[in-house]
Design an enzyme around this catalytic site. Structure first.
Site, PDB file in Angstrom:
ATOM      1  N   LYS A   1       0.837  -1.200   0.000  1.00  0.00           N
ATOM      2  CA  LYS A   1       0.000   0.000   0.000  1.00  0.00           C
ATOM      3  C   LYS A   1       0.874   1.254   0.000  1.00  0.00           C
ATOM      4  O   LYS A   1       0.649   2.185  -0.768  1.00  0.00           O
ATOM      5  CB  LYS A   1      -0.858  -0.003   1.281  1.00  0.00           C
ATOM      6  CG  LYS A   1      -2.324   0.264   1.032  1.00  0.00           C
ATOM      7  CD  LYS A   1      -3.081   0.269   2.347  1.00  0.00           C
ATOM      8  CE  LYS A   1      -4.251  -0.696   2.295  1.00  0.00           C
ATOM      9  NZ  LYS A   1      -4.983  -0.770   3.566  1.00  0.00           N
TER      10      LYS A   1
ATOM     11  N   GLU B   1     -18.299   6.071   0.674  1.00  0.00           N
ATOM     12  CA  GLU B   1     -17.425   5.622  -0.399  1.00  0.00           C
ATOM     13  C   GLU B   1     -18.003   6.075  -1.726  1.00  0.00           C
ATOM     14  O   GLU B   1     -19.218   6.124  -1.894  1.00  0.00           O
ATOM     15  CB  GLU B   1     -17.317   4.096  -0.393  1.00  0.00           C
ATOM     16  CG  GLU B   1     -16.434   3.596   0.708  1.00  0.00           C
ATOM     17  CD  GLU B   1     -16.270   2.081   0.666  1.00  0.00           C
ATOM     18  OE1 GLU B   1     -16.295   1.493  -0.428  1.00  0.00           O
ATOM     19  OE2 GLU B   1     -16.136   1.503   1.743  1.00  0.00           O
TER      20      GLU B   1
ATOM     21  N   LYS C   1     -22.005   7.682  15.876  1.00  0.00           N
ATOM     22  CA  LYS C   1     -21.607   7.003  14.641  1.00  0.00           C
ATOM     23  C   LYS C   1     -22.457   5.744  14.403  1.00  0.00           C
ATOM     24  O   LYS C   1     -23.005   5.535  13.316  1.00  0.00           O
ATOM     25  CB  LYS C   1     -20.122   6.637  14.744  1.00  0.00           C
ATOM     26  CG  LYS C   1     -19.613   5.704  13.698  1.00  0.00           C
ATOM     27  CD  LYS C   1     -19.522   6.405  12.373  1.00  0.00           C
ATOM     28  CE  LYS C   1     -19.215   5.402  11.274  1.00  0.00           C
ATOM     29  NZ  LYS C   1     -19.050   6.029   9.988  1.00  0.00           N
TER      30      LYS C   1
ATOM     31  N   PHE D   1     -32.167   7.645   1.235  1.00  0.00           N
ATOM     32  CA  PHE D   1     -32.033   6.279   1.752  1.00  0.00           C
ATOM     33  C   PHE D   1     -33.360   5.555   1.810  1.00  0.00           C
ATOM     34  O   PHE D   1     -33.645   4.774   2.720  1.00  0.00           O
ATOM     35  CB  PHE D   1     -31.293   6.268   3.105  1.00  0.00           C
ATOM     36  CG  PHE D   1     -29.809   6.300   2.886  1.00  0.00           C
ATOM     37  CD1 PHE D   1     -29.221   7.411   2.306  1.00  0.00           C
ATOM     38  CD2 PHE D   1     -29.006   5.217   3.183  1.00  0.00           C
ATOM     39  CE1 PHE D   1     -27.863   7.453   2.025  1.00  0.00           C
ATOM     40  CE2 PHE D   1     -27.638   5.237   2.921  1.00  0.00           C
ATOM     41  CZ  PHE D   1     -27.071   6.368   2.332  1.00  0.00           C
TER      42      PHE D   1
ATOM     43  N   HIS E   1     -34.361   4.022  -1.207  1.00  0.00           N
ATOM     44  CA  HIS E   1     -34.374   3.280  -2.469  1.00  0.00           C
ATOM     45  C   HIS E   1     -34.425   1.798  -2.165  1.00  0.00           C
ATOM     46  O   HIS E   1     -33.498   1.259  -1.558  1.00  0.00           O
ATOM     47  CB  HIS E   1     -33.129   3.581  -3.306  1.00  0.00           C
ATOM     48  CG  HIS E   1     -33.048   5.006  -3.730  1.00  0.00           C
ATOM     49  ND1 HIS E   1     -33.882   5.536  -4.680  1.00  0.00           N
ATOM     50  CD2 HIS E   1     -32.277   6.017  -3.300  1.00  0.00           C
ATOM     51  CE1 HIS E   1     -33.612   6.821  -4.825  1.00  0.00           C
ATOM     52  NE2 HIS E   1     -32.643   7.143  -3.990  1.00  0.00           N
ATOM     53  N   ALA E   2     -35.499   1.169  -2.604  1.00  0.00           N
ATOM     54  CA  ALA E   2     -35.612  -0.278  -2.403  1.00  0.00           C
ATOM     55  C   ALA E   2     -34.608  -0.963  -3.320  1.00  0.00           C
ATOM     56  O   ALA E   2     -34.233  -0.437  -4.359  1.00  0.00           O
ATOM     57  CB  ALA E   2     -37.027  -0.720  -2.731  1.00  0.00           C
TER      58      ALA E   2
ATOM     59  N   CYS F   1     -19.576  -0.952   6.012  1.00  0.00           N
ATOM     60  CA  CYS F   1     -20.049  -0.196   7.169  1.00  0.00           C
ATOM     61  C   CYS F   1     -21.377  -0.697   7.725  1.00  0.00           C
ATOM     62  O   CYS F   1     -21.431  -1.158   8.864  1.00  0.00           O
ATOM     63  CB  CYS F   1     -20.153   1.271   6.803  1.00  0.00           C
ATOM     64  SG  CYS F   1     -18.596   1.909   6.140  1.00  0.00           S
TER      65      CYS F   1
ATOM     66  N   ARG G   1     -16.792  -5.667  -0.393  1.00  0.00           N
ATOM     67  CA  ARG G   1     -17.096  -6.184   0.945  1.00  0.00           C
ATOM     68  C   ARG G   1     -18.602  -6.234   1.189  1.00  0.00           C
ATOM     69  O   ARG G   1     -19.295  -5.238   0.982  1.00  0.00           O
ATOM     70  CB  ARG G   1     -16.390  -5.334   2.018  1.00  0.00           C
ATOM     71  CG  ARG G   1     -14.899  -5.646   2.081  1.00  0.00           C
ATOM     72  CD  ARG G   1     -14.171  -4.738   3.037  1.00  0.00           C
ATOM     73  NE  ARG G   1     -14.090  -3.372   2.556  1.00  0.00           N
ATOM     74  CZ  ARG G   1     -13.525  -2.375   3.237  1.00  0.00           C
ATOM     75  NH1 ARG G   1     -13.010  -2.626   4.437  1.00  0.00           N
ATOM     76  NH2 ARG G   1     -13.472  -1.167   2.737  1.00  0.00           N
TER      77      ARG G   1
END
Ligand code: UGA
Length: 420
Positions: A7, A127, A179, A224, A226-227, A235, A302
């Site tokens: 990295k 992201e 959070k 948030f 959206h089906a 996360c 992920r």
């Protein structure tokens, strides 16, 4: 600083080791202007630093709790290197109590004369939109228990206050819980609308319109809702499980969050059922999968819904050919995808297929040549698991349309007109 040699090598060559729009340009600019360097040497990175951010991974353990070992390993080395007053900011997403435990660890390993504070500063980046969400955050949360720590963190975020970003300064525990509460609430919104979508299929209603209309209520909000095939990523799945887990450890059950997790797992399996229903007897059939990343503008696989859907289809004997604009190099390395064929574009994934399923709503899938798809497919069925197409447009091009929560399939609709 990162201990991963490859990295650091790649970053030193100005290569960002994951896909994030705009990030390579920002990294390049800051390196050239002398504000950013990369190193594998933790003590060197800490020495002389006024502020140290801990931003390590906290992957889930088998029982769903977060693995915080990397945080404490770093905290120990940081403590041993302290030199003058240092503010240590615990930014990794970690259960409530972690920042205070970091303070205790540091106290144990630091020289008696060392001066330091530990603060919590959760991040809310998304992201694929990391730069935008960093530069224009909805709020900054600072968990700090000395005025000095709070002031330093405030001054670091100063440029953002030009945009009048609200700031919440609170205790370590409250900051940490904010959070998890934010991510769990967003995940709950998604599971909720997915459940309503499934209900829409049963009673012949349209979730797109339901979501739009309930979102007009400012107490609910349009985002948030959206089906789709369920939430994925590094996360929501991890943070909902961790919240339920540390709640249990505190002697409490979080029933809403537990239901959110269960509904999400159900949703992914429901998508497998939806595709199988569209293709009929599954053995030997072929399904094209469009999109592997857990959402567009990232190569992150992920907990991607695509992986569970592909596994479910293959268990039933379905052959899968997948395409993703950026996530394929990573996908080819995944042991769970061994045996999956990859196409060079959406049309290749459609060739000879008995159904084509849109799993990630990449922009390039929004405007496909539907007639061309129809000609390439063995059976022209489009399973639009992100509801990005207008069903009428798809059907006008000669494909059968299967969405999420958009009423019963055509032909089985009840008429409001009397037949007599
Ligand atoms: C999420 C949060 O949105 C960020 O605020 C938070 O900082 C971040 O987690 C984190 O904890 O680091 P992210 O995982 O990058 O960000 O992605 P989201 O855009 O939130 O999407 C998560 C998943 O939910 C995706 O699989 C997406 O397809 C799904 N989703 C999202 C839906 O199914 N429906 C929606 O309406 C919205």
């Amino acid at each position: 600083m990162d201990e991963d040699e490859s990295k650091i090598e790649r970053l030193s060559r100005l290569e960002v080791p994951f896909f994030e729009p705009g990030l390579p340009e920002i990294v390049g600019r800051n390196v050239h202007e002398g504000r950013l360097r990369f190193s594998r040497d933790l003590p060197k990175a800490v020495k002389g630093s006024k502020v140290v951010f801990i931003t390590v991974g906290t992957p889930p353990l088998r029982d769903g709790s977060a693995d915080t070992r990397a945080i404490f390993a770093v905290a120990r080395v940081v403590a041993q290197q302290l030199d003058g007053y240092t503010l240590v900011v615990q930014k990794s997403t970690a259960p409530v109590g972690t920042a205070r435990a970091v303070w205790r660890t540091m106290k144990r390993w630091a020289r008696r004369s060392s001066q330091f504070d530990v603060a919590s500063n959760p991040e809310f980046l998304r992201e694929g939109a990391a730069i935008e969400t960093f530069m224009h955050p909805d709020r900054i949360v600072i968990g700090a228990e000395t005025a000095r720590a709070a002031e330093i963190l405030k001054s670091i975020h100063d440029p953002l206050f030009l945009n009048e970003t609200p700031m919440v300064v609170t205790t370590l525990e409250t900051a940490e819980l904010i959070k998890y509460a934010a991510n769990s609430f967003l995940a709950t919104k998604i599971s909720f609308i997915n459940e309503i979508a499934n209900l829409c299929e049963a009673v012949d209603a349209d979730v797109q319109v339901v979501a739009k209309a309930i979102g007009m209520d400012r107490r609910i909000g349009p985002k948030f809702l959206h089906a789709g095939p369920g939430y994925g990523g590094s996360c929501f799945p991890k943070d909902t499980m961790a919240l339920a887990s540390f709640a249990r450890a505190a002697g409490l059950r979080t029933r809403v969050v537990e239901a959110t997790i269960a509904a999400n797992e159900h949703q992914e399996q429901r998508m497998v059922g939806k595709i199988i229903q569209a293709i009929g007897a599954p053995r030997g059939k072929r399904v094209g999968i469009l999109g592997l990343a857990f959402k567009p503008d990232t190569d992150d696989l992920r907990e991607a819904p695509s992986l569970k859907i592909i596994a479910g289809l293959r268990r039933k004997g379905v052959k899968v050919i997948a395409f993703d604009p950026v996530a394929m190099p990573g996908a080819r390395e995944l042991p769970t995808l061994r045996g999956v064929a990859f196409g060079d574009d959406a049309y290749e994934a459609a060739r000879g297929a008995d159904a084509l399923a849109i799993v990630t709503e990449w922009n390039e899938f929004r405007n496909m040549n539907l007639r061309r798809l129809r000609k390439l497919m063995r059976k022209p069925v489009l399973c639009d698991l992100r509801n990005i197409y207008d069903p009428a447009e798809v059907e006008a091009a000669g494909l059968r349309y299967v969405g999420v929560g958009r009423g019963r399939p055509r032909g089985s609709r009840r008429s409001t007109r009397s037949s007599g």
